[in-house]
Design a protein around this motif. Structure first.
Motif, short mmCIF file in Angstrom:
data_model
loop_
_atom_site.label_atom_id
_atom_site.label_comp_id
_atom_site.label_asym_id
_atom_site.label_seq_id
_atom_site.Cartn_x
_atom_site.Cartn_y
_atom_site.Cartn_z
N ILE A 192 -32.37 -8.28 14.61
CA ILE A 192 -33.24 -7.42 14.50
C ILE A 192 -33.57 -7.42 15.88
CG2 ILE A 192 -36.04 -6.56 13.82
CD1 ILE A 192 -34.98 -7.47 11.38
N ILE A 193 -34.17 -8.57 16.10
CA ILE A 193 -34.53 -8.62 17.70
C ILE A 193 -34.06 -8.67 18.88
CG2 ILE A 193 -35.02 -11.17 18.78
CD1 ILE A 193 -37.83 -10.53 18.32
N THR A 194 -32.73 -8.54 18.27
CA THR A 194 -31.49 -9.11 19.12
C THR A 194 -31.07 -7.15 20.30
OG1 THR A 194 -30.54 -10.94 19.17
CG2 THR A 194 -29.52 -9.73 20.32
N ILE A 197 -31.42 -12.72 10.20
CA ILE A 197 -31.94 -11.60 11.01
C ILE A 197 -32.74 -10.45 11.69
CG2 ILE A 197 -32.82 -9.99 9.13
CD1 ILE A 197 -30.79 -10.78 6.69
N LEU A 198 -33.98 -12.28 11.67
CA LEU A 198 -34.98 -11.59 12.62
C LEU A 198 -34.44 -12.16 13.61
CD1 LEU A 198 -37.96 -14.20 10.74
CD2 LEU A 198 -37.43 -11.54 10.60
N THR A 199 -33.18 -12.38 14.01
CA THR A 199 -32.77 -12.93 15.77
C THR A 199 -31.38 -11.69 15.67
OG1 THR A 199 -32.25 -14.97 15.43
CG2 THR A 199 -31.15 -14.09 16.52
N PHE A 204 -33.67 -16.44 9.40
CA PHE A 204 -34.07 -16.28 10.62
C PHE A 204 -32.12 -15.93 11.37
CE2 PHE A 204 -33.15 -19.14 14.78
CZ PHE A 204 -34.50 -18.90 15.29
#
Lengths: 102, 207
Positions: free
Chosen positions: A11-13, A7-9, A5
């Motif tokens: 990436i998108i940030t 890492i996903l945050t 989670f």
């Protein structure tokens, strides 16, 4: 899962380009037009509006407010953009003008 | 190094991601897609506000065949209302399916209808695929989502969603997948964990 989670945050940030309200042009005096846009409920919609209106001559800034579902156009005072043109461009982006305030 | 491995893994994991398939005219969209049945990727170009053309590759794990197709996504109808938006799309494609030494013509089509405001999201989608001797199916998908907060433009938007899939011809006819959607600007990422044990990861980028 927590790491995933985070890492996903991250990436998108950090992968999205900076969301600038101005196109970087230096400009003289400007006037503003506030356009209420029905259906503009997400970032994809907002980016569509920016892309379409920055193609217009005289548009110096496009400021999106999802809370008010509105777009403020900063226009070079020497330029002109009619209500009909704004409606046409908003429709072209896929949305509908609710009202225009000059 | 572990982070790099995770990032690589994320990019090849199954994806079912679908932002709206038609965007602003002149824009490109990259989608990596995977569901319980297939892994795939699509690149498309929005020609007008009403349709987008693209290419898609998909690998069907259970039946072990590939499909390459040209795609046509059409926005049949959009309802723009104050505070909400609804859409009806046709998603279609045609190409070839190949596996086990055979090649067949293939085609698929489906309808997607969605409605969202800044707090709630709903979607229903179906898909019919015909790939000659390789496979044939009809699938249905539905989603419900809620945003725990309303972010403004440029903020990180978070959605909590539940996806239901139904395929009468599959071993597991019905499945549920809770997932998280993170969305900022033109980047959309979804990650979830299927109740049957599969990790879900979706990625969409617009240019």
């Amino acid at each position: 899962m927590k790491k995933l989670f985070l890492i996903l945050t991250a990436i998108i940030t950090f992968s999205s380009p900076a969301l600038a309200n101005h196109n970087g042009k230096s400009h003289g005096p400007i006037k503003t037009i506030v356009v209420g846009v029905d259906g503009m409920v997400c970032d994809f919609c907002a980016r569509s509006m920016e892309k379409i209106f920055y193609q217009e001559d005289g548009v110096e800034g496009v400021i999106i407010d999802l809370d008010k579902e509105s777009m403020t156009l900063e226009i070079d005072e020497a330029a002109a953009i009619s209500d009909e043109r704004i409606k046409e461009r908003v429709y072209y982006a896929g949305y509908k003008v609710r009202d225009i305030t000059r | 190094m572990r982070i790099l491995n995770l990032l690589v893994l994320l990019l090849v994991l199954p994806i079912t991601a679908h932002a709206r398939p038609v965007s602003w005219p002149g824009s490109w969209m990259v989608m990596i897609m995977n569901d319980m049945v297939s892994n795939g990727a699509q690149v498309n170009y929005t020609v007008t506000p009403k349709y987008a053309l693209g290419v898609q590759h998909e690998y069907f794990r259970e039946e072990k065949f590939n499909m390459d197709a040209a795609t046509l996504d059409v926005l049949l109808k959009r309802w723009n209302n104050q505070g909400s938006q609804a859409n009806l799309y046709l998603k279609s494609g045609a190409g070839v399916a190949y596996g086990s030494g055979e090649t067949d013509p293939a085609a698929f089509a489906g309808l997607e209808i969605d409605w969202e405001n800044r707090r709630f999201f709903t979607l229903y989608e179906n898909r019919v695929l015909w790939a000659g001797d390789q496979d044939k199916f009809i699938k249905h998908k539905a989603r419900l989502g809620v945003a725990p907060y309303e972010g403004d433009y440029g903020d990180l938007h978070t959605w909590l969603m539940l996806q239901a899939d139904y395929d009468a011809g599959a071993d597991d006819t019905f499945s549920l997948t809770p997932l998280v959607r993170l969305f900022r600007g033109t980047t959309l990422v979804e990650a979830g964990y299927n109740l049957d044990g599969a990790v879900l990861f979706n990625f969409t980028q617009q240019f």
